[in-house]
Design a protein around this motif. Sequence first.
Motif, PDB file in Angstrom:
ATOM      1  N   GLY A  23       0.794  -1.235   0.000  1.00 42.83           N
ATOM      2  CA  GLY A  23       0.000   0.000   0.000  1.00 42.83           C
ATOM      3  C   GLY A  23       0.821   1.278   0.000  1.00 42.83           C
ATOM      4  O   GLY A  23       0.290   2.361   0.249  1.00 42.83           O
ATOM      5  N   LYS A  24       2.095   1.195  -0.316  1.00 43.60           N
ATOM      6  CA  LYS A  24       2.956   2.389  -0.272  1.00 43.60           C
ATOM      7  C   LYS A  24       2.489   3.455  -1.262  1.00 43.60           C
ATOM      8  O   LYS A  24       2.390   4.627  -0.921  1.00 43.60           O
ATOM      9  N   THR A  25       2.193   3.031  -2.492  1.00 46.10           N
ATOM     10  CA  THR A  25       1.789   4.000  -3.511  1.00 46.10           C
ATOM     11  C   THR A  25       0.462   4.656  -3.125  1.00 46.10           C
ATOM     12  O   THR A  25       0.315   5.880  -3.217  1.00 46.10           O
ATOM     13  N   VAL A 101       8.740   9.528   0.103  1.00 45.57           N
ATOM     14  CA  VAL A 101       9.553   8.575  -0.650  1.00 45.57           C
ATOM     15  C   VAL A 101       8.999   7.168  -0.493  1.00 45.57           C
ATOM     16  O   VAL A 101       8.858   6.664   0.617  1.00 45.57           O
ATOM     17  N   ASP A 102       8.673   6.588  -1.630  1.00 43.16           N
ATOM     18  CA  ASP A 102       8.143   5.224  -1.666  1.00 43.16           C
ATOM     19  C   ASP A 102       9.335   4.287  -1.820  1.00 43.16           C
ATOM     20  O   ASP A 102       9.837   4.101  -2.921  1.00 43.16           O
ATOM     21  N   CYS A 103       9.832   3.759  -0.735  1.00 38.52           N
ATOM     22  CA  CYS A 103      11.053   2.947  -0.644  1.00 38.52           C
ATOM     23  C   CYS A 103      12.286   3.837  -0.733  1.00 38.52           C
ATOM     24  O   CYS A 103      12.488   4.510  -1.727  1.00 38.52           O
ATOM     25  N   TYR A 137       6.709   1.986   8.289  1.00 37.33           N
ATOM     26  CA  TYR A 137       6.767   0.627   7.745  1.00 37.33           C
ATOM     27  C   TYR A 137       5.347   0.072   7.672  1.00 37.33           C
ATOM     28  O   TYR A 137       4.663  -0.045   8.692  1.00 37.33           O
ATOM     29  N   LEU A 138       4.909  -0.232   6.459  1.00 33.49           N
ATOM     30  CA  LEU A 138       3.571  -0.799   6.264  1.00 33.49           C
ATOM     31  C   LEU A 138       3.696  -2.318   6.273  1.00 33.49           C
ATOM     32  O   LEU A 138       4.325  -2.897   5.389  1.00 33.49           O
ATOM     33  N   ASP A 139       3.106  -2.906   7.276  1.00 32.49           N
ATOM     34  CA  ASP A 139       3.253  -4.350   7.464  1.00 32.49           C
ATOM     35  C   ASP A 139       2.088  -5.082   6.808  1.00 32.49           C
ATOM     36  O   ASP A 139       0.939  -4.662   6.947  1.00 32.49           O
TER      37      ASP A 139
END
Length: 163
Positions: A23-25, A101-103, A137-139
């Motif tokens: 779900g980062k984006t 920042v996505d990653c 951190y999205l787990d």
Amino acid sequence: MESGSYDRQRGALIVLEGLDRCGKTSQSSRLVSHSREKRIFCRIMKVSGQNRQCWGDDICLSFQQITAGRSNNSTAFQCQSLGEEVLLMESKLKSGTTLVVDCYSYSGVAFSAAKGLDIEWCKAPEIGLLAPDPVVYLDIPPEKAAERGEIMDMSDMSSLSFK
Ligand SMILES: Cc1cn([C@H]2C[C@H](O)[C@@H](COP(=O)(O)OP(=O)(O)O)O2)c(=O)[nH]c1=O
């Protein structure tokens, strides 16, 4: 970070990390939309590995993302461009733009180390990167992420060991 801050305060460097499809984006977009509603200059920064791409008016940088098996040449190429990338980020942050920042660097290091490379070696090229403010951190369970699309070979994932 205050709302209504179209001013000269430094922007925040917000990093989202997690597995593909966690779900980062989605969360990056929502964060940028929300920030803009609050009149905070905010942009997404996409990490693209070796390739530079631009996504609309968002910024795309190619930080070193070493993965097991990549050649030394590709690592060297990416390190060479790091300086100008850091300068660009620095200038955006100093001018008051918050960067989402996505990653960033953590995922590349984690994946490389999980594949057996020495973690200190993996971290070494990251020296000089700007330190993020929050790292979120999205787990998500890998099985759940896999349900969301064709992302990675799960048999490959099961052989990785994250600490
Ligand atoms: C955040 C989220 C995403 N999705 C879907 C939307 C996308 O098709 C897919 C991946 O989301 P995405 O935000 O692209 O993840 P990432 O950038 O980490 O790879 O998952 C859900 O089904 N539920 C959710 O809660």
